[in-house]
Write a protein that holds these residues in place. Structure first.
Motif, PDB file in Angstrom:
ATOM      1  N   SER A  30       0.836  -1.210   0.000  1.00 18.82           N
ATOM      2  CA  SER A  30       0.000   0.000   0.000  1.00 18.82           C
ATOM      3  C   SER A  30       0.862   1.246   0.000  1.00 18.82           C
ATOM      4  O   SER A  30       0.577   2.204  -0.707  1.00 18.82           O
ATOM      5  N   GLN A  31       1.917   1.226   0.797  1.00 20.37           N
ATOM      6  CA  GLN A  31       2.788   2.408   0.843  1.00 20.37           C
ATOM      7  C   GLN A  31       3.322   2.724  -0.543  1.00 20.37           C
ATOM      8  O   GLN A  31       3.390   3.874  -0.949  1.00 20.37           O
ATOM      9  N   GLY A  32       3.696   1.677  -1.282  1.00 28.39           N
ATOM     10  CA  GLY A  32       4.238   1.883  -2.626  1.00 28.39           C
ATOM     11  C   GLY A  32       3.233   2.573  -3.526  1.00 28.39           C
ATOM     12  O   GLY A  32       3.558   3.571  -4.198  1.00 28.39           O
ATOM     13  N   LEU A  33       1.999   2.092  -3.518  1.00 32.84           N
ATOM     14  CA  LEU A  33       0.995   2.640  -4.430  1.00 32.84           C
ATOM     15  C   LEU A  33       0.510   4.022  -3.980  1.00 32.84           C
ATOM     16  O   LEU A  33       0.398   4.950  -4.789  1.00 32.84           O
ATOM     17  N   TYR A  34       0.246   4.166  -2.676  1.00 31.81           N
ATOM     18  CA  TYR A  34      -0.271   5.452  -2.194  1.00 31.81           C
ATOM     19  C   TYR A  34       0.808   6.541  -2.249  1.00 31.81           C
ATOM     20  O   TYR A  34       0.505   7.707  -2.477  1.00 31.81           O
ATOM     21  N   GLU A  35       2.060   6.146  -2.011  1.00 33.49           N
ATOM     22  CA  GLU A  35       3.129   7.151  -2.064  1.00 33.49           C
ATOM     23  C   GLU A  35       3.397   7.560  -3.517  1.00 33.49           C
ATOM     24  O   GLU A  35       3.673   8.726  -3.794  1.00 33.49           O
ATOM     25  N   LEU A  36       3.267   6.601  -4.437  1.00 32.68           N
ATOM     26  CA  LEU A  36       3.350   6.949  -5.865  1.00 32.68           C
ATOM     27  C   LEU A  36       2.296   8.010  -6.175  1.00 32.68           C
ATOM     28  O   LEU A  36       2.574   9.032  -6.821  1.00 32.68           O
ATOM     29  N   ALA A  37       1.079   7.772  -5.689  1.00 32.12           N
ATOM     30  CA  ALA A  37      -0.015   8.716  -5.938  1.00 32.12           C
ATOM     31  C   ALA A  37       0.280  10.070  -5.290  1.00 32.12           C
ATOM     32  O   ALA A  37       0.127  11.112  -5.926  1.00 32.12           O
ATOM     33  N   ARG A  38       0.751  10.042  -4.043  1.00 31.83           N
ATOM     34  CA  ARG A  38       0.985  11.310  -3.344  1.00 31.83           C
ATOM     35  C   ARG A  38       2.028  12.157  -4.059  1.00 31.83           C
ATOM     36  O   ARG A  38       1.901  13.360  -4.172  1.00 31.83           O
ATOM     37  N   ASP A  93     -10.018  -6.966   2.940  1.00 30.17           N
ATOM     38  CA  ASP A  93      -8.788  -6.499   3.585  1.00 30.17           C
ATOM     39  C   ASP A  93      -8.632  -4.981   3.507  1.00 30.17           C
ATOM     40  O   ASP A  93      -7.558  -4.452   3.777  1.00 30.17           O
ATOM     41  N   ALA A  94      -9.695  -4.273   3.107  1.00 34.19           N
ATOM     42  CA  ALA A  94      -9.684  -2.811   2.997  1.00 34.19           C
ATOM     43  C   ALA A  94      -8.612  -2.320   2.033  1.00 34.19           C
ATOM     44  O   ALA A  94      -8.101  -1.212   2.172  1.00 34.19           O
ATOM     45  N   SER A  95      -8.252  -3.150   1.065  1.00 32.23           N
ATOM     46  CA  SER A  95      -7.307  -2.723   0.031  1.00 32.23           C
ATOM     47  C   SER A  95      -7.959  -2.858  -1.339  1.00 32.23           C
ATOM     48  O   SER A  95      -8.911  -3.614  -1.521  1.00 32.23           O
ATOM     49  N   ALA A  96      -7.388  -2.142  -2.284  1.00 29.08           N
ATOM     50  CA  ALA A  96      -7.988  -2.080  -3.617  1.00 29.08           C
ATOM     51  C   ALA A  96      -7.744  -3.354  -4.413  1.00 29.08           C
ATOM     52  O   ALA A  96      -6.929  -4.201  -4.039  1.00 29.08           O
ATOM     53  N   ILE A  97      -8.468  -3.466  -5.496  1.00 28.89           N
ATOM     54  CA  ILE A  97      -8.262  -4.551  -6.453  1.00 28.89           C
ATOM     55  C   ILE A  97      -7.937  -3.918  -7.798  1.00 28.89           C
ATOM     56  O   ILE A  97      -8.736  -3.146  -8.338  1.00 28.89           O
ATOM     57  N   LEU A  98      -6.747  -4.191  -8.305  1.00 30.86           N
ATOM     58  CA  LEU A  98      -6.346  -3.764  -9.653  1.00 30.86           C
ATOM     59  C   LEU A  98      -5.965  -5.052 -10.351  1.00 30.86           C
ATOM     60  O   LEU A  98      -4.878  -5.570 -10.134  1.00 30.86           O
ATOM     61  N   SER A  99      -6.861  -5.566 -11.179  1.00 30.28           N
ATOM     62  CA  SER A  99      -6.629  -6.945 -11.588  1.00 30.28           C
ATOM     63  C   SER A  99      -7.293  -7.257 -12.909  1.00 30.28           C
ATOM     64  O   SER A  99      -8.273  -6.620 -13.307  1.00 30.28           O
ATOM     65  N   LEU A 142      -3.237 -11.367   1.630  1.00 30.66           N
ATOM     66  CA  LEU A 142      -4.061 -10.164   1.740  1.00 30.66           C
ATOM     67  C   LEU A 142      -3.187  -8.967   2.124  1.00 30.66           C
ATOM     68  O   LEU A 142      -2.090  -9.126   2.650  1.00 30.66           O
ATOM     69  N   ILE A 143      -3.710  -7.787   1.854  1.00 31.37           N
ATOM     70  CA  ILE A 143      -2.999  -6.557   2.222  1.00 31.37           C
ATOM     71  C   ILE A 143      -3.874  -5.868   3.265  1.00 31.37           C
ATOM     72  O   ILE A 143      -4.710  -5.039   2.953  1.00 31.37           O
ATOM     73  N   ASP A 144      -3.687  -6.271   4.508  1.00 35.25           N
ATOM     74  CA  ASP A 144      -4.612  -5.855   5.562  1.00 35.25           C
ATOM     75  C   ASP A 144      -4.362  -4.414   5.963  1.00 35.25           C
ATOM     76  O   ASP A 144      -3.367  -4.106   6.604  1.00 35.25           O
ATOM     77  N   GLU A 145      -5.282  -3.558   5.584  1.00 34.80           N
ATOM     78  CA  GLU A 145      -5.140  -2.139   5.911  1.00 34.80           C
ATOM     79  C   GLU A 145      -6.272  -1.628   6.791  1.00 34.80           C
ATOM     80  O   GLU A 145      -6.528  -0.440   6.832  1.00 34.80           O
ATOM     81  N   HIS A 146      -6.956  -2.519   7.479  1.00 32.77           N
ATOM     82  CA  HIS A 146      -8.042  -2.039   8.329  1.00 32.77           C
ATOM     83  C   HIS A 146      -7.534  -1.071   9.389  1.00 32.77           C
ATOM     84  O   HIS A 146      -8.202  -0.120   9.732  1.00 32.77           O
ATOM     85  N   SER A 147      -6.325  -1.321   9.874  1.00 26.92           N
ATOM     86  CA  SER A 147      -5.820  -0.443  10.934  1.00 26.92           C
ATOM     87  C   SER A 147      -5.394   0.907  10.387  1.00 26.92           C
ATOM     88  O   SER A 147      -5.342   1.882  11.121  1.00 26.92           O
TER      89      SER A 147
END
Lengths: 415, 97
Positions: free
Chosen positions: A89-97, A344-350, A404-409
């Motif tokens: 998630s950090q990789g994708l969201y930081e790319l976006a940021r 898992d509160a993460s996106a699906i790009l598939s 899974l990429i668990d991002e609920h927290s």
């Protein structure tokens, strides 16, 4: 396309702004495209833009059921951050940021990205441990983040009460290069830039079926006629499951109402974004002066674009605990969207189980921040049939493999 | 706020209840016989319909029981509810509360 600049503003001022052209065309659908994108929100329009810009696909259409940016793109609370827990998630969201920082220049459209900082509060010892873990995980991978003591929180955000007896602030994480942007401008900017590259943006066009033969998609059936295309990219947010159902496959998505509201506009009083997961509330102030308040998603499945009032009341109560001075503000309007939440509160790009169909969904309650990164990585997947490096973990296959990429927290509020 | 008809206590406000997700799911009798895909389908994949939805609710601050409700996810109209395990997905058979 006419370029927007200070010079063009002055020039049009001389003719009393009567000669501005439409920002994008309104074409009738062609019988055939190289790729069709279903969903004209930020992610869909961005996908079209990057397909045309980086992958040399010019014969593209974006089909939108309503109007551009009228779904979740125009309904979110505009917060941008990348302080997620998991590496993927950090990789994708930081790319976006990072892309947000230059998006206005790239699109020649002011998306009003404002890196005003995002505070994530914690109110008890356990939450504090979780938050520190997240800050360390961010720091280890180059995502900016720091931990603030209650005293430092008060210094950074003086209007907030940190010693509320019911909800004492025992610490907070701060991502200084996070912030907000103007949500409508993102849709309009991408639409205009994609249109300039030849993308047809077709509004009021509902997809109500797919032409699938031999396990591969050949086109879509819409309220404006059948359209052929060898590739169909679904970017439908809350309606992901509906489209998947039409195409004959299932998604691990549940669609739920998520609400937000704004107050009457007031003079500048809050120069950062404050979020609290424990009390289901977050608040920032828009450039117009309205306080933008959001909360947790409703618990039940729903497509009504409205939720239950007690959920909203809970968010307001939480914000008023932290900012007692906001109690006297009147609320201007509230609304709801339909968010697509994955387990898992993460996106699906598939790639989908049907040949030629790709899905971008599952952004749930926090998709706005990811718009440029999601669109960029998804365009790569659609063009090449191979996932982008930053998006390769977000496949449908993860639900069978268990990765899974668990991002609920790390979600802003529990859901 | 939704009004949820508990089959035992009658119609009550949503705040008394906890939502339990899609109803009518049953755990595979021998999970070991399932492929990873089939197991994922049971654990994670849901119908998520736009329209009539059979779902579980838990009367948390009431009688404490689970039961199934048929509700429309677009207009939130509740078509009925029944004891969990009974087949109420055919809406015409629903016990009206």
């Amino acid at each position: 396309m006419q370029r927007y600049s200070a010079f063009s503003l002055v020039r049009h001022a001389l003719s009393e702004h009567k000669h501005w052209r439409r920002a994008w065309r309104s074409p009738a659908p062609k019988p055939r495209y190289d790729a069709i994108i279903v969903g004209g929100g930020g992610h869909g329009l961005g996908t079209a833009y990057y397909l045309a810009r980086h992958h040399n696909l010019k014969n593209i259409a974006v089909l939108e059921r309503g109007w551009i940016g009228g779904g979740n793109t125009g309904r979110n609370t505009t917060i941008i951050r990348s302080n997620y827990l998991q590496e993927e998630s950090q990789g994708l969201y930081e790319l976006a940021r990072k892309m947000w920082e230059t998006l206005s220049q790239e699109l020649n459209y002011n998306v009003m990205f404002s890196p005003r900082g995002v505070l994530n509060l914690c109110h008890d010892e356990h939450e504090l441990k979780g938050l520190r873990r997240r800050v360390f995980a961010n720091q280890a991978r180059g995502v900016r983040g720091e931990f603030l003591t209650p005293r430092e929180v008060k210094q950074f955000c003086p209007p907030m009460r940190v010693d509320c007896p019911r909800l004492p602030v025992v610490g907070a994480s701060l991502q200084r290069n996070a912030g907000t942007a103007r949500h409508d401008a993102v849709a309009w900017g991408y639409a205009r830039a994609a249109d300039r590259l030849g993308v047809d943006i077709i509004e009021n066009c509902t997809v109500n079926g797919f032409d699938i033969r031999d396990g591969a998609v050949r086109g879509v059936r819409t309220t404006r006629g059948d359209i052929a295309a060898p590739k169909v990219a679904l970017v439908p947010a809350g309606h992901a499951g509906v489209l998947a159902n039409l195409a004959g496959f299932r998604l691990p998505i549940e669609s739920r109402p998520l609400q937000a509201l704004v107050s009457e506009p007031v003079k500048p009083c809050l120069d950062t974004v404050v979020m609290s997961g424990a009390i289901h509330g977050y608040v920032s102030q828009s450039d117009k002066g309205e306080l933008v308040i959001g909360g947790g998603a409703d618990s039940y499945n729903g497509y009504s674009q409205r939720g239950s009032p007690h959920v909203l009341a809970g968010s307001i109560a939480a914000v008023c605990h932290l900012f007692p001075q906001f109690r006297r503000l009147r609320m201007l309007r509230s609304w709801g969207g339909v968010v697509d939440i994955a387990p898992d509160a993460s996106a699906i790009l598939s790639a989908a189980p049907v040949g030629g169909i790709y899905v971008n969904c599952g952004w749930g309650t926090g998709g706005f921040k990811a718009t440029p990164g999601s669109a960029f990585a998804f365009a790569h997947l659609v063009a090449k049939g191979e996932p982008h490096l930053k998006g390769r973990a977000f496949t449908l296959a993860r639900f069978a493999t268990g990765r899974l990429i668990d991002e609920h927290s790390a979600a802003a509020v529990a859901h | 706020m939704l009004m949820i008809p508990c089959p035992w206590c009658g119609e009550r406000a949503e705040v008394e209840f906890a939502y339990g997700g899609e109803g009518g799911l049953s755990r595979p009798v021998v999970p070991g016989d399932l492929s990873d895909g089939e197991w994922a389908d049971y654990v994670y994949f849901r119908k998520n319909p736009k329209g009539t939805h059979c779902e579980l609710w838990h009367h948390l601050h009431g009688c404490g029981r689970y039961f199934e409700v048929v509700r429309d996810t677009v207009d939130n109209k509740v078509h009925g509810s029944a004891e969990s395990g009974s087949d109420i997905r055919g809406v015409s058979d629903v016990k009206k509360v």
